[in-house]
Design a protein around this motif. Structure first.
Motif, PDB file in Angstrom:
ATOM      1  N   LEU A 181     -17.497  10.268  -2.162  1.00  0.00           N
ATOM      2  CA  LEU A 181     -16.151  10.070  -2.736  1.00  0.00           C
ATOM      3  C   LEU A 181     -15.291   9.239  -1.779  1.00  0.00           C
ATOM      4  O   LEU A 181     -14.275   9.684  -1.269  1.00  0.00           O
ATOM      5  N   LEU A 182     -15.706   8.012  -1.566  1.00  0.00           N
ATOM      6  CA  LEU A 182     -15.146   7.225  -0.467  1.00  0.00           C
ATOM      7  C   LEU A 182     -13.779   6.625  -0.773  1.00  0.00           C
ATOM      8  O   LEU A 182     -12.928   6.517   0.096  1.00  0.00           O
ATOM      9  N   ARG A 183     -13.582   6.160  -1.970  1.00  0.00           N
ATOM     10  CA  ARG A 183     -12.356   5.421  -2.316  1.00  0.00           C
ATOM     11  C   ARG A 183     -12.098   4.331  -1.267  1.00  0.00           C
ATOM     12  O   ARG A 183     -12.969   3.538  -0.996  1.00  0.00           O
ATOM     13  N   ASP A 184     -10.917   4.317  -0.636  1.00  0.00           N
ATOM     14  CA  ASP A 184     -10.596   3.239   0.305  1.00  0.00           C
ATOM     15  C   ASP A 184     -11.429   3.281   1.587  1.00  0.00           C
ATOM     16  O   ASP A 184     -11.415   2.328   2.375  1.00  0.00           O
ATOM     17  N   LEU A 185     -12.148   4.390   1.802  1.00  0.00           N
ATOM     18  CA  LEU A 185     -13.046   4.438   2.966  1.00  0.00           C
ATOM     19  C   LEU A 185     -14.209   3.466   2.818  1.00  0.00           C
ATOM     20  O   LEU A 185     -14.869   3.132   3.803  1.00  0.00           O
TER      21      LEU A 185
ATOM     22  N   ILE B  65      -0.815   5.649  -4.703  1.00  0.00           N
ATOM     23  CA  ILE B  65      -0.990   4.593  -5.710  1.00  0.00           C
ATOM     24  C   ILE B  65      -2.129   3.663  -5.297  1.00  0.00           C
ATOM     25  O   ILE B  65      -3.147   3.578  -5.975  1.00  0.00           O
ATOM     26  N   ASP B  66      -1.963   2.977  -4.162  1.00  0.00           N
ATOM     27  CA  ASP B  66      -3.068   2.135  -3.713  1.00  0.00           C
ATOM     28  C   ASP B  66      -3.446   2.398  -2.257  1.00  0.00           C
ATOM     29  O   ASP B  66      -4.135   1.593  -1.633  1.00  0.00           O
ATOM     30  N   PHE B  67      -3.003   3.515  -1.736  1.00  0.00           N
ATOM     31  CA  PHE B  67      -3.530   4.084  -0.483  1.00  0.00           C
ATOM     32  C   PHE B  67      -4.297   5.307  -0.946  1.00  0.00           C
ATOM     33  O   PHE B  67      -3.724   6.362  -1.192  1.00  0.00           O
ATOM     34  N   ARG B  68      -5.594   5.110  -1.165  1.00  0.00           N
ATOM     35  CA  ARG B  68      -6.370   6.123  -1.879  1.00  0.00           C
ATOM     36  C   ARG B  68      -7.502   6.653  -1.006  1.00  0.00           C
ATOM     37  O   ARG B  68      -8.523   5.990  -0.844  1.00  0.00           O
ATOM     38  N   TYR B  69      -7.292   7.802  -0.454  1.00  0.00           N
ATOM     39  CA  TYR B  69      -8.337   8.452   0.347  1.00  0.00           C
ATOM     40  C   TYR B  69      -8.532   9.876  -0.149  1.00  0.00           C
ATOM     41  O   TYR B  69      -7.581  10.518  -0.570  1.00  0.00           O
TER      42      TYR B  69
ATOM     43  N   ARG C 119       0.855  -1.203   0.000  1.00  0.00           N
ATOM     44  CA  ARG C 119       0.000   0.000   0.000  1.00  0.00           C
ATOM     45  C   ARG C 119       0.877   1.234   0.000  1.00  0.00           C
ATOM     46  O   ARG C 119       1.511   1.568   0.986  1.00  0.00           O
TER      47      ARG C 119
ATOM     48  N   ARG D 130     -14.349   0.559  -9.275  1.00  0.00           N
ATOM     49  CA  ARG D 130     -13.135   0.154  -8.585  1.00  0.00           C
ATOM     50  C   ARG D 130     -13.433  -0.411  -7.195  1.00  0.00           C
ATOM     51  O   ARG D 130     -12.694  -1.218  -6.671  1.00  0.00           O
ATOM     52  N   HIS D 131     -14.518   0.077  -6.598  1.00  0.00           N
ATOM     53  CA  HIS D 131     -14.775  -0.260  -5.192  1.00  0.00           C
ATOM     54  C   HIS D 131     -16.040  -1.086  -4.969  1.00  0.00           C
ATOM     55  O   HIS D 131     -16.139  -1.788  -3.969  1.00  0.00           O
TER      56      HIS D 131
END
Lengths: 282, 282
Positions: free
Chosen positions: B51-55, A272-276, A268, B124-125
């Protein structure tokens, strides 16, 4: 033909921002208040971009929460300082002046062969350094004043004037900033004068860039917003050399629009793949 | 048939804070009850923000989670349509909207079309919903389609075939493509869309859009209801949080379906045969 076509596109760009002010004001209010801040700070140069930001910020937060800083160098144009003062007077804001001459001259006293570019960049970073320091004093978020034309052309100093926490004008071409300045009744002298980064005496942006903002805005709009190819833009009447120059600048300065590139080694990686979203932290 | 009083719960969610958003939903529910509404409708991902992405991973809830059951329980007082990130037993994540009435779940709709282009990255999510049906509420049939779902005409069409008097469209619609109009291009499109569907399917369309900004993206609100004649029943003329109640006269559906019997004349068997042939041909 190029001039006529550019002006047609610019008129369309101007019309398109007829309803933008409430959105920009809402953006500033919402994105600032949710951070727990109530105040905004930015450099007020006397130019149109920072003037527009000042008017928007006052509408969003009220004049008691807006802290523009005037930060001239000894060679800066007195007319620019006067224009900045006119904005303050019009909006009822207090003057806060920081002369950056001592620190800039101290540094370059042992850097004799510094070019205009190095000196200009140093001054831009000196100013941003002051803005971020004063942001602590005023508990204010630094606002960006770079417009979309500048951001796409890379016409700005990385970690200097390009730095900010929030930018209300970054999706507006120069032509559109001018239209909004009109809507906000920004003083006429600021709206009419030739845009200048005021990096040295008698400098104008258009002389330095080698093309007019109208041509740049029209070509950028076609290349970016309308996703036309360079060939298609040329077929609309624009000079091939100019279109090529604009496209090269967009690519060449992409790095200024991104966070630093990080070498990925973990599963992570930030960006790149830590996406917040930024708002996660609010 | 009687009329129903629909409360449009145009909220501004706090990104990633399910508890704060659930509290806000409860407050809006209280107000809707006080004002005599029959149902209160909240926008897409009103419980989580958009717009959550990794959340996504953190805010997801099972439908039997206590946070969700609390809102379902509130439907003992008033019907509630709300939206959150639903995690299935197999740990798939869905954008879902729940219609709750009398303290129990009447219908769950999992968003089918997940926009993954331009500013959107839902694919993606999230997993894609795989079923669609309408459901009975008291004296009428309703369907739910979440935001992008109705940019695919097949979704309201299928719901209409299933039987639909009211189409609920919870949305997180961002304002973009400013034009000469004070409203954005996307906002104007939404109004055209709901009016067109309302007229073609001779039903009510209840569009509930969120407000606020997330990472600079502006959600334009302006929740609205279109009637079975294609005319607007009511509109929330605001980019801000609002709770507004409008009456839907269910008798006008009867009148409109007699006057313009599009649904009577719709040949689903022809559609089915032709669709099968066309799909097979591909």
């Amino acid at each position: 033909m190029q001039r006529d076509r550019a002006m047609d596109i610019c008129r369309k760009l101007e019309t398109s921002v007829a309803g933008a002010v409430p959105v920009l004001v809402g953006f500033l209010r919402d994105e600032i208040l949710k951070t727990g801040h109530r105040n905004a700070i930015f450099g007020l140069s006397g130019g149109i971009d920072s003037a527009v930001v000042a008017y928007l910020a006052v509408l969003a937060l009220g004049k008691d929460h807006v802290y523009p800083l005037i930060m001239p160098y000894r060679e800066s144009s007195q007319a620019s300082v006067n224009d900045a003062r006119q904005v303050l007077a019009d909006l009822g804001l207090q003057e806060r002046m920081f002369d950056i001459t001592p620190q800039v001259d101290a540094y370059f006293s042992c850097q004799e062969r510094a070019t205009h570019l190095r000196r200009g960049n140093k001054m831009a970073r000196e100013r941003m350094s002051i803005i971020y320091d004063q942001s602590v004093v005023y508990q204010a978020l630094p606002l960006g004043t770079s417009n979309k034309t500048e951001l796409l052309l890379g016409y700005g100093t990385q970690f200097g004037d390009l730095a900010s926490a929030l930018n209300p004008v970054g999706d507006l071409f120069k032509t559109q900033v001018r239209a909004i300045a009109g809507q906000l009744s920004v003083p006429e002298s600021i709206r009419r004068k030739a845009p200048s980064a005021d990096l040295w005496q008698d400098q104008t942006d258009e002389d330095e860039l080698g093309f007019s903002y109208e041509d740049a805005d029209a070509i950028l709009h076609l290349l970016v917003d309308e996703r036309l190819t360079e060939e298609e833009v040329v077929r609309q009447g624009f000079q091939g050399e100019l279109v090529d120059q604009v496209m090269r600048r967009i690519r060449q300065h992409q790095y200024k629009r991104r966070m630093p590139v990080i070498a990925k080694v973990s599963s992570r990686t930030i960006g790149i793949d830590f996406r917040y979203p930024r708002d996660w932290g609010m | 048939m009687k009329s129903i009083r629909v409360a449009l719960g145009q909220v501004q969610p706090v990104l990633g804070d399910v508890y704060a958003n659930a509290d806000k939903h409860m407050a809006f529910i209280d107000r809707a009850v006080e004002q005599g509404a029959d149902v209160v409708v909240f926008p897409e991902l009103g419980l989580t923000g958009y717009l959550l992405r990794d959340l996504t991973y953190q805010v997801a809830r099972r439908i039997d989670d206590p946070d969700i059951e609390k809102l379902i329980g509130a439907s003992q007082r008033i019907d509630v349509l709300f939206s959150f990130v639903e995690e299935s037993a197999a740990h798939r994540f869905y954008t879902c909207s729940v219609y709750a009435s009398g303290g129990r779940v009447i219908h769950v709709h999992r968003k089918i079309y997940l926009p993954t282009y331009g500013l959107f990255e839902e694919g993606r999510h999230f997993s894609r919903g795989e079923s669609l049906n309408s459901f009975a509420v008291a004296e009428y049939r309703a369907g739910i389609a979440i935001c992008e779902d109705v940019w695919h005409p097949s979704v309201p069409y299928l719901l209409s075939v299933a039987g639909m008097d009211v189409l609920y469209v919870p949305a997180a619609g961002p304002g973009r493509a400013l034009g000469g109009d004070p409203h954005s291009g996307s906002q104007l499109f939404w109004e055209r869309l709901i009016r067109t569907y309302a007229q073609l399917f001779t039903c009510y369309v209840v569009f509930v859009n969120r407000v606020g900004f997330e990472d600079g993206v502006f959600f334009f609100g302006h929740s609205a209801i279109a009637g079975p004649d294609g005319e607007m029943v009511g509109k929330v003329e605001s980019h801000d949080e609002r709770l507004e109640i409008f009456s839907l006269d269910l008798a006008s559906i009867r009148k409109e379906r007699y006057r313009t019997p599009l649904l009577r004349d719709e040949d689903v068997h022809f559609t089915q045969r032709t669709l099968a042939r066309l799909v097979e041909g591909q």
